[in-house]
Design a protein around this motif. Structure first.
Motif, PDB file in Angstrom:
ATOM      1  N   ASP A  84      12.256  32.341 -86.899  1.00 19.64           N
ATOM      2  CA  ASP A  84      12.594  31.814 -88.218  1.00 19.64           C
ATOM      3  C   ASP A  84      14.092  31.528 -88.231  1.00 19.64           C
ATOM      4  N   PHE A  85      14.667  31.310 -89.410  1.00 18.62           N
ATOM      5  CA  PHE A  85      16.085  30.986 -89.481  1.00 18.62           C
ATOM      6  C   PHE A  85      16.978  32.201 -89.237  1.00 18.62           C
ATOM      7  N   GLU A  86      16.391  33.373 -89.111  1.00 22.90           N
ATOM      8  CA  GLU A  86      17.171  34.583 -88.867  1.00 22.90           C
ATOM      9  C   GLU A  86      17.101  35.039 -87.410  1.00 22.90           C
ATOM     10  N   ARG A  87      15.940  34.861 -86.794  1.00 26.83           N
ATOM     11  CA  ARG A  87      15.748  35.327 -85.414  1.00 26.83           C
ATOM     12  C   ARG A  87      15.108  34.216 -84.583  1.00 26.83           C
ATOM     13  N   LYS A  88      15.688  33.963 -83.414  1.00 31.09           N
ATOM     14  CA  LYS A  88      15.207  32.855 -82.596  1.00 31.09           C
ATOM     15  C   LYS A  88      13.814  33.127 -82.027  1.00 31.09           C
ATOM     16  N   ILE A  89      13.517  34.366 -81.722  1.00 28.12           N
ATOM     17  CA  ILE A  89      12.165  34.722 -81.291  1.00 28.12           C
ATOM     18  C   ILE A  89      11.720  35.925 -82.116  1.00 28.12           C
ATOM     19  N   LYS A  90      10.903  35.654 -83.103  1.00 27.63           N
ATOM     20  CA  LYS A  90      10.382  36.710 -83.975  1.00 27.63           C
ATOM     21  C   LYS A  90       8.962  37.083 -83.571  1.00 27.63           C
ATOM     22  N   TYR A  91       8.209  36.104 -83.093  1.00 28.28           N
ATOM     23  CA  TYR A  91       6.830  36.327 -82.661  1.00 28.28           C
ATOM     24  C   TYR A  91       6.660  35.732 -81.267  1.00 28.28           C
ATOM     25  N   ARG A  92       5.973  36.434 -80.386  1.00 27.53           N
ATOM     26  CA  ARG A  92       5.681  35.900 -79.073  1.00 27.53           C
ATOM     27  C   ARG A  92       4.255  36.258 -78.659  1.00 27.53           C
ATOM     28  N   HIS A  93       3.899  36.010 -77.440  1.00 29.62           N
ATOM     29  CA  HIS A  93       2.547  36.244 -76.915  1.00 29.62           C
ATOM     30  C   HIS A  93       1.528  35.260 -77.516  1.00 29.62           C
ATOM     31  N   TYR A  94       1.992  34.077 -77.883  1.00 28.89           N
ATOM     32  CA  TYR A  94       1.085  33.021 -78.328  1.00 28.89           C
ATOM     33  C   TYR A  94       0.691  32.165 -77.120  1.00 28.89           C
ATOM     34  N   ALA A  95      -0.491  31.582 -77.177  1.00 25.04           N
ATOM     35  CA  ALA A  95      -0.935  30.673 -76.121  1.00 25.04           C
ATOM     36  C   ALA A  95      -1.733  29.531 -76.738  1.00 25.04           C
ATOM     37  N   PHE A  96      -1.713  28.369 -76.068  1.00 22.17           N
ATOM     38  CA  PHE A  96      -2.402  27.189 -76.570  1.00 22.17           C
ATOM     39  C   PHE A  96      -3.138  26.521 -75.416  1.00 22.17           C
ATOM     40  N   GLY A  97      -4.352  26.111 -75.686  1.00 23.14           N
ATOM     41  CA  GLY A  97      -5.170  25.502 -74.645  1.00 23.14           C
ATOM     42  C   GLY A  97      -4.767  24.085 -74.314  1.00 23.14           C
ATOM     43  N   SER A  98      -4.045  23.431 -75.235  1.00 26.85           N
ATOM     44  CA  SER A  98      -3.650  22.037 -75.017  1.00 26.85           C
ATOM     45  C   SER A  98      -2.408  21.731 -75.840  1.00 26.85           C
TER      46      SER A  98
ATOM     47  N   TYR B 167       9.947  15.544 -88.832  1.00 28.70           N
ATOM     48  CA  TYR B 167      10.235  15.243 -87.428  1.00 28.70           C
ATOM     49  C   TYR B 167       9.012  15.523 -86.556  1.00 28.70           C
ATOM     50  N   TYR B 168       8.429  16.709 -86.702  1.00 31.04           N
ATOM     51  CA  TYR B 168       7.310  17.081 -85.842  1.00 31.04           C
ATOM     52  C   TYR B 168       6.043  16.269 -86.130  1.00 31.04           C
ATOM     53  N   SER B 169       5.938  15.770 -87.346  1.00 25.93           N
ATOM     54  CA  SER B 169       4.772  14.952 -87.692  1.00 25.93           C
ATOM     55  C   SER B 169       4.784  13.614 -86.950  1.00 25.93           C
ATOM     56  N   SER B 170       5.973  13.172 -86.554  1.00 27.79           N
ATOM     57  CA  SER B 170       6.078  11.877 -85.874  1.00 27.79           C
ATOM     58  C   SER B 170       6.603  11.988 -84.436  1.00 27.79           C
ATOM     59  N   HIS B 171       6.898  13.216 -83.983  1.00 26.42           N
ATOM     60  CA  HIS B 171       7.394  13.423 -82.613  1.00 26.42           C
ATOM     61  C   HIS B 171       6.591  14.542 -81.941  1.00 26.42           C
ATOM     62  N   PRO B 172       5.393  14.239 -81.474  1.00 28.18           N
ATOM     63  CA  PRO B 172       4.592  15.274 -80.815  1.00 28.18           C
ATOM     64  C   PRO B 172       5.277  15.815 -79.568  1.00 28.18           C
ATOM     65  N   ILE B 173       5.113  17.114 -79.354  1.00 24.22           N
ATOM     66  CA  ILE B 173       5.744  17.807 -78.230  1.00 24.22           C
ATOM     67  C   ILE B 173       4.774  17.888 -77.061  1.00 24.22           C
TER      68      ILE B 173
ATOM     69  N   ALA C  10      -2.282  19.333 -77.897  1.00 23.67           N
ATOM     70  CA  ALA C  10      -2.787  19.010 -79.231  1.00 23.67           C
ATOM     71  C   ALA C  10      -2.847  20.272 -80.095  1.00 23.67           C
ATOM     72  N   ASP C  11      -3.306  21.375 -79.512  1.00 15.95           N
ATOM     73  CA  ASP C  11      -3.353  22.650 -80.247  1.00 15.95           C
ATOM     74  C   ASP C  11      -1.944  23.120 -80.596  1.00 15.95           C
ATOM     75  N   LEU C  12      -1.028  22.979 -79.658  1.00 12.17           N
ATOM     76  CA  LEU C  12       0.355  23.377 -79.898  1.00 12.17           C
ATOM     77  C   LEU C  12       0.960  22.568 -81.043  1.00 12.17           C
ATOM     78  N   ASN C  13       0.774  21.262 -81.014  1.00 13.27           N
ATOM     79  CA  ASN C  13       1.350  20.415 -82.063  1.00 13.27           C
ATOM     80  C   ASN C  13       0.727  20.674 -83.424  1.00 13.27           C
ATOM     81  N   LYS C  14      -0.547  20.973 -83.457  1.00 10.71           N
ATOM     82  CA  LYS C  14      -1.198  21.305 -84.723  1.00 10.71           C
ATOM     83  C   LYS C  14      -0.562  22.553 -85.320  1.00 10.71           C
ATOM     84  N   PHE C  15      -0.310  23.567 -84.486  1.00 11.59           N
ATOM     85  CA  PHE C  15       0.324  24.797 -84.951  1.00 11.59           C
ATOM     86  C   PHE C  15       1.740  24.514 -85.464  1.00 11.59           C
TER      87      PHE C  15
END
Length: 381
Positions: A36-50, A16-22, A52-57
């Motif tokens: 992950d499938f156990e916790r809706k927010i397991k990691y935070r404090h991430y940032a993306f400059g664009s 889905y994500y390969s063909s539907h960029p966010i 394109a960077d977000l979709n790559k991640f």
């Protein structure tokens, strides 16, 4: 078996994500969180400059849950929170069918979502916009960003310059108004406690909560004694109100709420207002509205508990016509075989499925993944 099923689901998420960029507005100023499938927010404090960077991640890591802040920061990846340097925040309303305490939930619990749940929470979302955000606060519809949560509710973000700089206390005043927190009879019926005084009150043409109470009372009267009882009015009094309905409605239309003599009038009207306040306000998660640092699901990403899209809805008309189990489907339709431990009947993609009990069934991919992610089924190889 569960791990294999979730791995399969994750492969479909990747497709889905390969063909539907966010695309996220002001992406470089928002904090992101992933689960992950156990916790809706397991990691935070991430940032993306664009974006394109977000979709790559996203494509490389395929997180089942993707969230971002409604707030804008100078340094969104910094920690602790104060080092991010807050620059403002959209106002967010998070509506969830679980909060409605519908009769159907006594049957299927809160982990399952039925058509009654989905129609009930959509009605609340429409009410929030039509009865409060647009008429009472004057927000333009184009400033309201609406999306399905991907499971059992809706997110409404107010992207209006007048709210961006509001602090938590100021946001709380808005959420208190919308939920009717602190409302009391004296606010609208000044003579309610004066023995023998005529009861004057709001008219249906009045603005704000006054007009809302008048219109809601008229609607309840038109629906009959059963509806009045739901608002906390005793059966005997409800029948009396129904009997004299025409006179009462005529009186309310000119602000005269004293057309029928009723015992314990003060308690009666106080119960009516209290009942209406609960019905009109209990679906809004006030903690989300007040919290300027809350992370909310990114629009058009997948929900890790359903495989449905947190679909962007472009207008109030679009919201009225939106059907989650039809319009938020993302997975391919090829049949897969799953073993279902137990499932209630549900309709998805225009087809009715179930109920199932301890059986192997072939289902379209979206329906099979839905049950897998609801943790009531697993993939049969």
């Amino acid at each position: 078996m569960e791990n294999a099923s979730l791995d399969f689901a994750k492969s479909l998420f990747k497709d889905y994500y390969s063909s539907h960029p966010i695309a996220v507005d002001k992406v470089a100023n928002r904090e992101f969180g992933f689960g992950d499938f156990e916790r809706k927010i397991k990691y935070r404090h991430y940032a993306f400059g664009s974006n394109a960077d977000l979709n790559k991640f996203i494509v490389e890591n395929v997180p089942p849950f993707i969230s971002c802040s409604s707030s804008f920061y100078e340094y969104p990846a910094a920690r602790p929170m104060e080092k991010k340097v807050w620059k403002g925040s959209e106002m967010v309303f998070d509506l969830d069918a679980t909060d409605l305490k519908l009769p159907c939930q006594q049957v299927h619990g809160t982990s399952w979502v039925c058509s009654e749940c989905l129609s009930g929470i959509k009605a609340e979302a429409i009410k929030l916009i039509e009865d409060f955000l647009v008429p009472d606060f004057g927000f333009e519809e184009k400033r309201l960003h609406i999306n399905f949560s991907g499971n059992r509710g809706y997110h409404i973000r107010v992207a209006d310059e007048r709210v961006i700089s509001l602090n938590s206390a100021e946001r709380k005043q808005i959420s208190d108004y919308i939920t009717g927190n602190g409302i009391n009879a004296l606010s609208f019926f000044p003579s309610i406690s004066e023995r023998g005084a005529q009861l004057r009150g709001p008219r249906p043409t009045d603005g704000g909560w006054g007009g809302r109470i008048a219109r809601g009372t008229i609607n309840a009267l038109n629906k009959g004694a059963g509806e009045l009882a739901l608002l906390g009015i005793e059966k005997k009094e409800a029948r009396l109100l129904e009997k004299h309905r025409a006179d009462i409605i005529l009186g309310i239309s000119v602000g005269n709420w004293d057309k029928v003599k009723i015992s314990k009038k003060s308690q009666l009207w106080a119960n009516l207002i209290k009942g209406m306040t609960v019905r009109q306000g209990d679906s809004i998660d006030k903690n989300v509205t007040d919290d300027t640092h809350h992370l909310l699901r990114v629009p058009d990403t997948l929900h890790g508990d359903t495989g449905l899209v947190s679909k962007t809805i472009n207008s109030l008309k679009g919201l009225s016509e939106f059907e989650p189990m039809r319009d938020a489907i993302a997975m391919r339709a090829e049949n897969i075989k799953v073993h279902v431990a137990s499932s209630y009947k549900f309709t998805m993609g225009g087809q009715e499925f179930g109920p199932y009990k301890n059986e192997d069934v072939k289902l379209p991919g979206y329906a099979g993944i839905y049950l897998i992610l609801k943790r009531v089924a697993y993939l049969v190889q």
